[in-house]
Design an enzyme around this catalytic site. Structure first.
Site, PDB file in Angstrom:
ATOM      1  N   LYS A  11      77.947   6.481  65.749  1.00 31.22           N
ATOM      2  CA  LYS A  11      79.378   7.212  66.185  1.00 31.22           C
ATOM      3  C   LYS A  11      78.979   8.288  67.036  1.00 31.22           C
ATOM      4  O   LYS A  11      77.660   8.666  67.192  1.00 31.22           O
ATOM      5  CB  LYS A  11      79.974   7.666  65.112  1.00 31.22           C
ATOM      6  CG  LYS A  11      79.227   8.770  64.180  1.00 31.22           C
ATOM      7  CD  LYS A  11      79.137  10.138  64.655  1.00 31.22           C
ATOM      8  CE  LYS A  11      78.577  11.144  63.839  1.00 31.22           C
ATOM      9  NZ  LYS A  11      77.851  12.367  64.519  1.00 31.22           N
ATOM     10  N   ASP A 135      80.203  12.274  56.437  1.00 28.20           N
ATOM     11  CA  ASP A 135      80.412  11.323  57.617  1.00 28.20           C
ATOM     12  C   ASP A 135      80.500   9.900  57.060  1.00 28.20           C
ATOM     13  O   ASP A 135      80.768   8.985  57.938  1.00 28.20           O
ATOM     14  CB  ASP A 135      79.163  11.389  58.737  1.00 28.20           C
ATOM     15  CG  ASP A 135      79.382  12.312  59.584  1.00 28.20           C
ATOM     16  OD1 ASP A 135      80.335  12.947  59.722  1.00 28.20           O
ATOM     17  OD2 ASP A 135      78.320  12.410  60.569  1.00 28.20           O
TER      18      ASP A 135
END
Ligand SMILES: C[C@@](CO)(OP(=O)(O)O)[C@H](O)COP(=O)(O)OP(=O)(O)OC[C@H]1O[C@@H](n2ccc(N)nc2=O)[C@H](O)[C@@H]1O
Ligand SMILES: Nc1ncnc2c1ncn2[C@@H]1O[C@H](COP(=O)(O)OP(=O)(O)O)[C@@H](O)[C@H]1O
Length: 277
Positions: A11, A135
């Site tokens: 990401k 996350d």
């Protein structure tokens, strides 16, 4: 089922604001997570123990190993009476702000969910994911999402993402705990949310440049000036927007077209460069 293979993507954070320190020691943040086309590979199969193998010398094999932590949590929460063997092929740089470890942890949950045919849905996997790291829940569904809380409160965003992305990783590993621990909090009172800014300006990089920041840049650029230089260089090479991802040290650039691949690669000789079309 013999074995299950999944790809776990990296990401980037298109903006990251650290809002306040919480009583539990974490920080409330605001960020846009965006999945990118750079993948680790995970394969799982049933075994009599919980086992882990990887081709990377940088992934810890002890209690810090996020794939093992995921497997243990999954097996306990479903009361499964066998073990698993996990193989991880590592491509995403470690400690780079690209969320590789978190993505692998989510990948293990998704792969085990298929292997053991539990029928659990994404919401339940997100709950397990939140026990592993802030996350990790994002990576259960991936895509693009607005995240708040400590990063685990996820709101998916539907966007046609218009850019090619270049990632530059200068071989500097940054500890997330160190970055949060040394950050001077900035005042974001009265600003529009990153979600509003992102949705309004995704096709207007000049405005992204003016309004989207990453609070960790100042800290990381002052400790590692070479990271800040990457951002300046990406702009020289034609990036429309550039920012550091997460707590660093990867810096990304958005381009409309990449016609100077050779020039980009040679500008960052010695660093790891990923050109994602
Ligand atoms: C900064 C970000 C931005 O996406 O990513 P990375 O640079 O690590 O990729 C994240 O907030 C990283 O989340 P993640 O890597 O999952 O962190 P965790 O394992 O939950 O926490 C590691 C440590 O970071 C600090 N931490 C993490 C998240 C948060 N919202 N506040 C914190 O203070 C805590 O000290 C915690 O002990
Ligand atoms: N599968 C994994 N891949 C990468 N790092 C892992 C993994 N499991 C545990 N870790 C630990 O997580 C830390 C953070 O790694 P990573 O997720 O790559 O970075 P970042 O948090 O900067 O995005 C590493 O320093 C390592 O000790």
């Amino acid at each position: 089922m013999e074995s299950v293979k999944v790809l776990s993507p990296a990401k980037i954070n298109i903006g990251l604001r650290v809002l306040r320190k919480r009583p539990d020691g974490y920080h409330d943040i605001e960020t846009i997570f965006h999945e990118v086309k750079l993948f680790d590979e995970i394969e799982v199969e049933v075994s009599d123990r919980i086992e882990f193998e990887t081709d990377s010398s940088e992934v810890p094999l002890d209690f810090e190993n996020l794939c093992l932590r995921s497997a243990r949590i999954f097996i306990e929460s479903f009361g499964i009476h066998s073990g698993v063997r996990i193989f991880l092929k590592k491509v995403i740089p470690v400690g780079a702000g690209l969320g590789g470890g978190s993505s692998d942890a989510a990948g293990v949950l998704k792969a085990l969910n298929i292997l053991f045919e539990t029928g659990a849905d994404g919401d339940f996997l997100c709950e397990l994911a939140g026990l592993i790291g802030s996350d990790v829940p994002f990576f259960i569904r991936g895509g693009t999402a607005y995240a708040t809380g400590r990063g685990e409160v996820i709101e998916p965003l539907q966007v046609d993402f218009p850019y090619k992305i270049v990632l530059v990783y200068p071989n500097i590993k940054i500890s997330t705990a160190w970055a949060y621990g040394n950050l001077k909090l900035r005042d974001h009172a009265g600003k529009r949310s990153l979600k509003e800014i992102f949705i309004q300006y995704i096709n207007s990089p000049e405005n992204l440049k003016m309004e989207i920041e990453n609070d960790f840049e100042e800290l990381v650029f002052s400790h590692y000036p070479e990271v800040g230089k990457i951002k300046a260089k990406l702009y020289e090479l034609g990036a429309l927007f550039s920012l550091m991802s997460g707590s660093g040290s990867t810096v990304f650039g958005f381009f409309d077209e990449i016609r100077n691949e050779e020039e980009i690669l040679s500008a960052f000789g010695g660093y790891r460069v990923f050109i994602l079309r």
